[in-house]
Scaffold this motif. Structure first.
Motif, mmCIF file in Angstrom:
data_model
loop_
_atom_site.group_PDB
_atom_site.id
_atom_site.type_symbol
_atom_site.label_atom_id
_atom_site.label_comp_id
_atom_site.label_asym_id
_atom_site.label_seq_id
_atom_site.Cartn_x
_atom_site.Cartn_y
_atom_site.Cartn_z
ATOM 1 N N TRP A 79 0.843 -1.192 0.000
ATOM 2 C CA TRP A 79 0.000 0.000 0.000
ATOM 3 C C TRP A 79 0.877 1.240 0.000
ATOM 4 O O TRP A 79 1.912 1.278 0.671
ATOM 5 C CB TRP A 79 -0.880 0.037 1.250
ATOM 6 N N TRP B 168 -5.771 13.805 -9.546
ATOM 7 C CA TRP B 168 -5.544 12.424 -9.093
ATOM 8 C C TRP B 168 -6.089 11.425 -10.114
ATOM 9 O O TRP B 168 -5.434 10.427 -10.426
ATOM 10 C CB TRP B 168 -6.196 12.220 -7.721
ATOM 11 N N ALA C 102 -4.603 7.606 -13.117
ATOM 12 C CA ALA C 102 -5.142 6.240 -13.045
ATOM 13 C C ALA C 102 -4.568 5.308 -14.103
ATOM 14 O O ALA C 102 -4.166 4.179 -13.787
ATOM 15 C CB ALA C 102 -6.669 6.268 -13.124
ATOM 16 N N LYS D 127 -1.022 4.337 -13.314
ATOM 17 C CA LYS D 127 -0.943 3.447 -12.153
ATOM 18 C C LYS D 127 -1.419 2.037 -12.492
ATOM 19 O O LYS D 127 -0.850 1.065 -11.998
ATOM 20 C CB LYS D 127 -1.743 4.021 -10.980
ATOM 21 N N ARG D 128 -2.432 1.916 -13.320
ATOM 22 C CA ARG D 128 -2.906 0.577 -13.709
ATOM 23 C C ARG D 128 -1.788 -0.224 -14.369
ATOM 24 O O ARG D 128 -1.651 -1.418 -14.138
ATOM 25 C CB ARG D 128 -4.111 0.680 -14.632
ATOM 26 N N TRP E 175 -1.403 -1.130 -10.030
ATOM 27 C CA TRP E 175 -2.384 -0.519 -9.122
ATOM 28 C C TRP E 175 -3.632 -1.381 -9.084
ATOM 29 O O TRP E 175 -4.180 -1.752 -10.109
ATOM 30 C CB TRP E 175 -2.686 0.870 -9.650
ATOM 31 N N ARG F 202 -6.343 -1.073 -6.215
ATOM 32 C CA ARG F 202 -7.508 -0.394 -5.643
ATOM 33 C C ARG F 202 -7.043 0.784 -4.809
ATOM 34 O O ARG F 202 -5.853 0.955 -4.566
ATOM 35 C CB ARG F 202 -8.367 -1.344 -4.831
ATOM 36 N N PHE F 203 -8.015 1.566 -4.352
ATOM 37 C CA PHE F 203 -7.698 2.756 -3.568
ATOM 38 C C PHE F 203 -8.750 2.968 -2.498
ATOM 39 O O PHE F 203 -9.851 2.434 -2.559
ATOM 40 C CB PHE F 203 -7.603 3.996 -4.467
ATOM 41 N N VAL G 233 -4.708 9.290 1.132
ATOM 42 C CA VAL G 233 -4.948 8.437 -0.026
ATOM 43 C C VAL G 233 -4.230 7.119 0.226
ATOM 44 O O VAL G 233 -3.038 7.108 0.525
ATOM 45 C CB VAL G 233 -4.394 9.093 -1.315
ATOM 46 N N GLU H 153 -3.429 3.563 -1.700
ATOM 47 C CA GLU H 153 -3.469 2.913 -2.999
ATOM 48 C C GLU H 153 -2.711 1.593 -2.906
ATOM 49 O O GLU H 153 -1.574 1.557 -2.432
ATOM 50 C CB GLU H 153 -2.856 3.809 -4.071
ATOM 51 N N GLN H 154 -3.343 0.526 -3.373
ATOM 52 C CA GLN H 154 -2.739 -0.796 -3.294
ATOM 53 C C GLN H 154 -2.109 -1.171 -4.634
ATOM 54 O O GLN H 154 -2.715 -0.981 -5.695
ATOM 55 C CB GLN H 154 -3.778 -1.837 -2.909
#
Length: 94
Positions: free
Chosen positions: A3, A20, A24, A27-28, A32, A34-35, A49, A51-52
């Motif tokens: 995380w 933010w 996305a 990050k994908r 990434w 989930r958040f 924030v 983010e996993q």
């Protein structure tokens, strides 16, 4: 799973949210998953924030990326962000 924990204060939540969201897709591609977004004690401009990411390395790579730094600048962050990379230790029901 790792995380990323980012605590920062912003001028305007809606402006921050748009900046933010623009991160996305990047990050994908970096693992990434989930958040979770939190406001501190009802202050919509005091944000945490979570983010996993798949791996600790992926979380670390995003935490040190120009993408994140540019996003923080564009998002109206008004104080230095506290960024922590968390590696799960234990989890269970209450």
């Amino acid at each position: 799973m790792a995380w990323l924990h980012i605590h920062h204060k912003v001028q305007d939540y809606n402006n921050w949210r748009q900046a933010w969201e623009r991160t996305a897709e990047y990050k994908r591609h970096q693992g990434w998953k989930r958040f979770r977004l939190f406001q501190v004690a009802g202050e919509r401009t005091n944000l945490i924030v979570m983010e996993q990411f798949d791996t600790l390395e992926q979380a670390r790579a995003y935490a040190t990326s120009d993408v994140l730094q540019n996003s923080l600048e564009l998002a109206g962050v008004i104080a230095p962000a506290e960024i922590l990379i968390l590696d799960g230790l234990e989890e269970g029901p209450a």
